[in-house]
Enzyme design. Structure first.
Site, PDB file in Angstrom:
ATOM      1  N   CYS A  73     116.811 -14.538  41.073  1.00 42.29           N
ATOM      2  CA  CYS A  73     118.138 -13.961  41.310  1.00 42.29           C
ATOM      3  C   CYS A  73     119.178 -15.047  41.574  1.00 42.29           C
ATOM      4  CB  CYS A  73     118.065 -13.032  42.516  1.00 42.29           C
ATOM      5  SG  CYS A  73     119.654 -12.346  42.959  1.00 42.29           S
ATOM      6  N   CYS A  79     122.266 -13.410  49.518  1.00 36.67           N
ATOM      7  CA  CYS A  79     122.154 -11.969  49.703  1.00 36.67           C
ATOM      8  C   CYS A  79     121.046 -11.660  50.698  1.00 36.67           C
ATOM      9  CB  CYS A  79     121.847 -11.351  48.349  1.00 36.67           C
ATOM     10  SG  CYS A  79     121.376  -9.628  48.384  1.00 36.67           S
ATOM     11  N   CYS A  82     116.511  -9.715  49.577  1.00 41.35           N
ATOM     12  CA  CYS A  82     115.155 -10.270  49.420  1.00 41.35           C
ATOM     13  C   CYS A  82     115.012 -11.506  50.305  1.00 41.35           C
ATOM     14  CB  CYS A  82     114.923 -10.727  47.978  1.00 41.35           C
ATOM     15  SG  CYS A  82     115.017  -9.407  46.776  1.00 41.35           S
ATOM     16  N   CYS A 159     120.766  -7.388  39.757  1.00 44.59           N
ATOM     17  CA  CYS A 159     119.807  -7.392  40.873  1.00 44.59           C
ATOM     18  C   CYS A 159     118.409  -7.222  40.285  1.00 44.59           C
ATOM     19  CB  CYS A 159     120.102  -6.275  41.869  1.00 44.59           C
ATOM     20  SG  CYS A 159     118.850  -6.277  43.164  1.00 44.59           S
ATOM     21  N   GLN A 280     110.288   7.586  48.325  1.00 45.31           N
ATOM     22  CA  GLN A 280     109.958   6.157  48.388  1.00 45.31           C
ATOM     23  C   GLN A 280     110.538   5.417  47.187  1.00 45.31           C
ATOM     24  OE1 GLN A 280     108.594   4.819  50.946  1.00 45.31           O
ATOM     25  NE2 GLN A 280     106.873   5.959  51.755  1.00 45.31           N
ATOM     26  N   TYR A 309     106.691  14.185  60.646  1.00 45.45           N
ATOM     27  CA  TYR A 309     107.751  13.422  59.962  1.00 45.45           C
ATOM     28  C   TYR A 309     107.619  13.681  58.455  1.00 45.45           C
ATOM     29  CZ  TYR A 309     107.503  11.065  64.473  1.00 45.45           C
ATOM     30  OH  TYR A 309     107.456  10.789  65.815  1.00 45.45           O
ATOM     31  N   GLU A 330     109.496  18.456  60.675  1.00 49.36           N
ATOM     32  CA  GLU A 330     110.588  17.590  60.221  1.00 49.36           C
ATOM     33  C   GLU A 330     111.848  17.966  60.990  1.00 49.36           C
ATOM     34  OE1 GLU A 330     111.369  14.962  58.022  1.00 49.36           O
ATOM     35  OE2 GLU A 330     113.431  15.390  58.632  1.00 49.36           O
ATOM     36  N   ASP A 381     104.120   9.873  59.455  1.00 53.47           N
ATOM     37  CA  ASP A 381     104.884   9.000  58.552  1.00 53.47           C
ATOM     38  C   ASP A 381     106.301   8.841  59.111  1.00 53.47           C
ATOM     39  OD1 ASP A 381     105.929   7.596  56.437  1.00 53.47           O
ATOM     40  OD2 ASP A 381     105.728   9.191  54.955  1.00 53.47           O
ATOM     41  N   CYS A 408     106.277   1.924  57.826  1.00 52.39           N
ATOM     42  CA  CYS A 408     107.046   0.860  57.180  1.00 52.39           C
ATOM     43  C   CYS A 408     107.391  -0.232  58.187  1.00 52.39           C
ATOM     44  CB  CYS A 408     108.301   1.416  56.519  1.00 52.39           C
ATOM     45  SG  CYS A 408     109.350   2.314  57.645  1.00 52.39           S
TER      46      CYS A 408
HETATM   47  C1  SAM Z   1     109.446   8.057  56.204  1.00 52.69           C
HETATM   48  S1  SAM Z   1     110.112   9.666  56.066  1.00 52.69           S
HETATM   49  C2  SAM Z   1     108.678  10.624  55.674  1.00 52.69           C
HETATM   50  C3  SAM Z   1     108.717  11.389  54.395  1.00 52.69           C
HETATM   51  C4  SAM Z   1     107.525  12.174  53.936  1.00 52.69           C
HETATM   52  N1  SAM Z   1     106.311  11.911  54.660  1.00 52.69           N
HETATM   53  C5  SAM Z   1     107.300  11.954  52.424  1.00 52.69           C
HETATM   54  O1  SAM Z   1     106.290  11.358  52.036  1.00 52.69           O
HETATM   55  O2  SAM Z   1     108.179  12.353  51.655  1.00 52.69           O
HETATM   56  C6  SAM Z   1     110.386  10.033  57.748  1.00 52.69           C
HETATM   57  C7  SAM Z   1     110.940  11.422  58.012  1.00 52.69           C
HETATM   58  O3  SAM Z   1     110.899  11.658  59.422  1.00 52.69           O
HETATM   59  C8  SAM Z   1     112.014  12.454  59.796  1.00 52.69           C
HETATM   60  N2  SAM Z   1     112.172  12.299  61.255  1.00 52.69           N
HETATM   61  C9  SAM Z   1     112.738  11.267  61.926  1.00 52.69           C
HETATM   62  N3  SAM Z   1     112.604  11.440  63.255  1.00 52.69           N
HETATM   63  C10 SAM Z   1     111.938  12.610  63.437  1.00 52.69           C
HETATM   64  C11 SAM Z   1     111.481  13.318  64.593  1.00 52.69           C
HETATM   65  N4  SAM Z   1     111.705  12.852  65.817  1.00 52.69           N
HETATM   66  N5  SAM Z   1     110.814  14.467  64.409  1.00 52.69           N
HETATM   67  C12 SAM Z   1     110.586  14.955  63.158  1.00 52.69           C
HETATM   68  N6  SAM Z   1     110.987  14.313  62.017  1.00 52.69           N
HETATM   69  C13 SAM Z   1     111.656  13.171  62.160  1.00 52.69           C
HETATM   70  C14 SAM Z   1     113.125  11.901  58.925  1.00 52.69           C
HETATM   71  O4  SAM Z   1     114.170  12.845  58.790  1.00 52.69           O
HETATM   72  C15 SAM Z   1     112.391  11.644  57.599  1.00 52.69           C
HETATM   73  O5  SAM Z   1     112.458  12.755  56.753  1.00 52.69           O
END
Ligand code: SAM
Length: 468
Positions: A73, A79, A82, A159, A280, A309, A330, A381, A408
């Site tokens: 790049c 930037c 990366c 990019c 993702q 999540y 969620e 997640d 992550c």
């Molecule tokens: C990394 S994403 C997960 C997405 C999902 N597992 C997928 O594969 O598509 C994290 C999610 O957690 C939600 N989130 C964040 N804080 C939260 C909480 N305290 N309770 C419930 N959900 C939450 C966010 O809105 C987001 O949609």
């Protein structure tokens, strides 16, 4: 030996730090020097000293590492997107595996092996999402990416971690700015209209969102014409964001062109992706993660999965196909509405969705689900900040049989796995490290890293824990 700002020193880099920067031990002071590599002898200039930590800048690489590459790049060194283009790809994977191992050791006192290192099939041109800030700077209009730790935009026309379509987007956005005369956002004065352009590309279809610091955007016809000329199937949204925060999207969306979503089918589940939905950024890496997570959940009439999540319920639906019941939790209402629609559209009747905060919902939910079904698998997640330690402690009062944690952030993952296994304990608002002498609540059955973000310091990790 003393170290002070503006010193130019020579030293050998001993390792890479969590942020991908070289670490130098200078007579007891730890110096972080971005863009230097382990084993390299460098001349560096000291930019800042704070106690026994300092930050520096490479002046000259005296003996380059055999793993050093010329970055692809043109703005890599300016930037903030990366951090690792100067390091050959297999070594990037090694660095990420080491980062995860070190986090487990330093934060949770746990020694872990990395069971799987999944390389990104495309080490460049892999991102399906482009986030392009557009800013009015003293030097003129800038369309590009943020500089590290700043809100200054580095102008660029290309990019390489995005496919070629992203370069066409940058060019189209510049053309629209020039022909329409739209003003660009200035963070200091809060004035200017166009703030960000966000684009998703999936299977050759595009979702454009033009984020504006206003209610409307003049010349949307011109914009639509430019996009029609350069992109096949697309939808165009305007998003109103008049806040002074650095959150990219505001709440109000207006569909200006196209059907407004992209339909995807995977693992037997069909769903629509909208601009707000979590998706993702590296499609084949995401597929590998889903594949592995699904393989960890044994099919069976007595297994229920709680998907914490859960986003728009995509994984929740896939999990429902493998077990007796799957319950998603969620916090974002729109994502929950999408999940309910997804379940209905796919006629999945053993999937339930709860709109709420995992921190409040999970402890009771685990208990309730266990009473109805025999085995409980908890999938987590969370966003970067991880799962609240209080939630984990509460969840452990009625521990799930298996926990699959997709993360992550290796730092918050290590902390949370420490609490789950018992190597860390939350007491009087503090985490206490018991790793020297504890009998684990869970066995660490699997730790895998998945290179969702090649060329950057970031890594996605999946951990599988089984109850002792
Ligand atoms: C990394 S994403 C997960 C997405 C999902 N597992 C997928 O594969 O598509 C994290 C999610 O957690 C939600 N989130 C964040 N804080 C939260 C909480 N305290 N309770 C419930 N959900 C939450 C966010 O809105 C987001 O949609």
């Amino acid at each position: 030996m003393d170290i002070k700002k503006n010193d130019v020193l020579t030293a050998t880099v001993k390792a890479l730090g969590f942020n991908g920067e070289g670490i130098i031990d200078h007579f007891g002071t730890t110096v972080f020097v971005p863009f230097s590599l382990a084993g390299e002898k460098i001349d560096f200039k000291v930019l800042k000293v704070k106690g026994n930590v300092a930050f520096g800048k490479v002046k000259k690489v005296i003996s380059p590492s055999i793993s050093r590459l010329t970055p692809v790049c043109p703005v890599f060194f300016k930037c903030g997107g990366c951090q690792l283009q100067h390091l050959e790809y297999p070594k990037q994977l090694d660095f990420k595996a080491e980062t995860v191992k070190n986090c487990f050791k330093k934060i949770a006192g746990l020694d872990v092996d990395i069971d799987k290192k999944f390389a990104s099939p495309n080490v460049y041109a892999y991102r399906n999402k482009l986030q392009l800030p557009t800013r009015a700077l003293k030097s003129g209009n800038a369309v590009g990416f943020f500089r590290p730790n700043s809100h200054d935009v580095v102008k660029t026309d290309v990019c390489p971690i995005h496919p070629e379509w992203a370069n066409k987007v940058i060019s189209a956005v510049n053309e629209f700015i020039e022909k329409s005369g739209v003003s660009l956002y200035d963070e200091v004065s809060g004035k200017g209209v166009l703030r960000h352009v966000v684009v998703r590309e999936i299977n050759g279809e595009y979702l454009f969102t033009f984020v504006i610091n206003a209610k409307t955007l003049k010349n949307t016809d011109l914009l639509t014409d430019i996009l029609k000329r350069d992109f096949g199937k697309f939808s165009l949204y305007l998003n109103e964001n008049t806040s002074d925060s650095n959150v990219i999207l505001g709440e109000r969306f207006e569909l200006c062109f196209g059907k407004g979503y992209i339909t995807v089918t995977e693992f037997g589940v069909t769903y629509d992706i909208t601009p707000q939905a979590f998706y993702q950024v590296n499609t084949p890496v995401k597929t590998e993660i889903y594949n592995d997570v699904l393989s960890f959940v044994s099919s069976g009439g007595d297994t229920a999965v709680i998907d914490g999540y859960a986003g728009a319920g995509v994984l929740t639906a896939m999990l429902a196909k493998k077990c007796a019941k799957s319950v998603g939790v969620e916090i974002v209402k729109e994502a929950c509405d999408s999940a309910v629609k997804l379940a209905a559209d796919n006629r999945i009747d053993n999937m339930e969705f709860i709109c709420g905060d995992c921190e409040k919902v999970l402890p009771e939910l685990i208990e309730k689900v266990r009473k109805t079904y025999g085995r409980v698998v908890l999938v987590l997640d969370p966003p970067r900040k991880g799962v609240d330690v209080k939630t984990l402690t509460a969840a452990l009062k009625n521990p799930p049989d298996e926990i699959i944690y997709i993360s992550c952030s290796p730092q918050t993952l290590a902390r949370d796995v420490g609490v789950l296994t018992g190597s860390l304990k939350y007491e009087n608002n503090q985490l206490i490290n018991l790793s020297k002498d504890f009998s684990p609540n869970y066995d660490l059955k699997f730790v895998g890293i998945y290179d969702m973000f090649a060329q950057t310091k970031h890594v996605e990790t999946v951990v599988r824990l089984s109850r002792q």
